[in-house]
Design an enzyme around this catalytic site. Sequence first.
Site, PDB file in Angstrom:
ATOM      1  N   GLU A 249      19.182  37.928  27.108  1.00 58.16           N
ATOM      2  CA  GLU A 249      19.472  38.692  25.892  1.00 58.16           C
ATOM      3  C   GLU A 249      20.000  40.071  26.249  1.00 58.16           C
ATOM      4  O   GLU A 249      19.433  40.772  27.102  1.00 58.16           O
ATOM      5  CB  GLU A 249      18.202  38.841  25.056  1.00 58.16           C
ATOM      6  CG  GLU A 249      18.386  39.687  23.806  1.00 58.16           C
ATOM      7  CD  GLU A 249      17.063  40.052  23.151  1.00 58.16           C
ATOM      8  OE1 GLU A 249      17.084  40.434  21.960  1.00 58.16           O
ATOM      9  OE2 GLU A 249      16.021  39.963  23.806  1.00 58.16           O
TER      10      GLU A 249
ATOM     11  N   LYS B 154      21.117  36.111  15.941  1.00 59.39           N
ATOM     12  CA  LYS B 154      19.674  36.147  15.767  1.00 59.39           C
ATOM     13  C   LYS B 154      19.310  36.327  14.294  1.00 59.39           C
ATOM     14  O   LYS B 154      19.820  37.237  13.628  1.00 59.39           O
ATOM     15  CB  LYS B 154      19.078  37.285  16.608  1.00 59.39           C
ATOM     16  CG  LYS B 154      17.557  37.335  16.627  1.00 59.39           C
ATOM     17  CD  LYS B 154      17.078  38.453  17.547  1.00 59.39           C
ATOM     18  CE  LYS B 154      15.558  38.500  17.631  1.00 59.39           C
ATOM     19  NZ  LYS B 154      15.080  39.601  18.484  1.00 59.39           N
TER      20      LYS B 154
ATOM     21  N   CYS C 150      14.576  36.044  21.889  1.00 57.06           N
ATOM     22  CA  CYS C 150      13.411  36.928  22.022  1.00 57.06           C
ATOM     23  C   CYS C 150      12.305  36.609  21.014  1.00 57.06           C
ATOM     24  O   CYS C 150      11.578  35.637  21.137  1.00 57.06           O
ATOM     25  CB  CYS C 150      13.858  38.379  21.923  1.00 57.06           C
ATOM     26  SG  CYS C 150      12.580  39.583  22.392  1.00 57.06           S
TER      27      CYS C 150
END
Length: 495
Positions: A240, A310, A363
Amino acid sequence: MLGYALMMRMAETTGPRPRRSAFFRGWLAGVGYFAVGVWWITEAFLVDAAAHGWMAPFALLLMAGGLALFWGLAALAYRLADVRGPARMLVFAGALALLEWVRSHIFTGFPWNLPGESWPAGGAVSQFASVIGPYGLSWLTVALAASFALVLDAGSPRRRFAGPALAILTLAGMVAFGMARLAGAPPARADAPLVRIVQADIDQKDKWKPENLDAIVDSYVELSGGRPGDPVPQIIVWPEGALPAVIDDLLAPGSPYLGRFAQAVAPGQTLLLGANRVQFDAQGQADYFNSLVALRGLPGGLKVTGVYDKHRLVPFGEFLPFGDLATKLGIRSLVHMPEDFTAGPPPKPISPQGLPPLQPLICYEALFPRFAENAAARAGARPQWLLNVSNDAWFGATSGPWQHLNIASYRAIESGLPIVRATPTGVSAVIDAQGRIVPGAELGLGKSGVIDARLPAPRARTIYSFISEAGFAMMLLLSLAMVGFRQLDRRRERN
């Protein structure tokens, strides 16, 4: 684990204000649990200490104290139920597990360190999450642990030790189930895609210095090429936010970095990298996204074959829940972008050219049970693997990255899908469909290097993927039934 037994016992307080005492003791137990469990958040504020360091102690106090409110409410609910005898451990388990479910869903949700995910992922007990999920496993974990408080009750030894004995037998049954599931794991396939995870060990404090961009790109490119004699991977993964720049600028025509990317991605290979990207609307307003980008190597150059933005953003880390008000107070998110990130659309699996379908988990998204299952339901198709890219460099050399690894591994157990996990500073790993780290496929904290491993095989869909939270709901109904029986007993006593 025995702390749950102590918490239940302390919630059974007497005195002039038993309800208030029960809430306060439950809250104190939660403060201890979450202060130890999330103290690593202070590290994120120290990356740019001059700008954000002052917020670190307040962040920990607010985080631990706020999350502990759910434990205080659980203790209060248990005290209000006032169930006696061995069955009360089921009521306590229901109260705490239910409030943990609420903690995981209210506002943006924060299902970090659920009681059911205390078991080491990949072990025998953790396999039961494939049946009842992490919330059901939390109910069972708390009930088993709380049963040991019964030995302090008055009465005959048979009555006092019956609950713990039953808990031990239940745990033995869970272990037997887990061992059988582990023994039935699908064999590794020699023709499975070879994955290379790149961990460059770039410290978060150094990454966003403009003068370091070239060196950082070179580090990732050199590691991606491997050493002479290494096998050629079909898939290369960067973590990421690997590069301290917007990917649109790096890939723009005429960019000096295009040639470097071409060195990392040969024809037939695909680079999956966590990247920041920008998108402009008709009015020229910029929206920034925390994304996963798939770059396919072709004879004529690179081609973007997939993008995932995301969906679940970290409050205060990637966006401000209170927007303009927080900005006026001098608070802003920790992102190194001109503006906060924008949430992507509801997630669905992606199918980059030449790769098995995959579900990205960027994440924070790896914390949420059923994330991949819900995404598959939207698309009407099941992915073959999960890809967790995460920037755990924010956590420093703390317990945070290890906790995150354990939590993310539960997504493999509950879904029956393997996980490839890439972080910039550790812990990176390849995890099989049972939540176990593939032997030799792990890079710990503070290490630079690569992991080369075959993509593990998926399992058939798990029971949990079919029944969702139905098992957990049945457990909560059992807890509620114990409360109902207590109310019936009271009526009989009054009559």
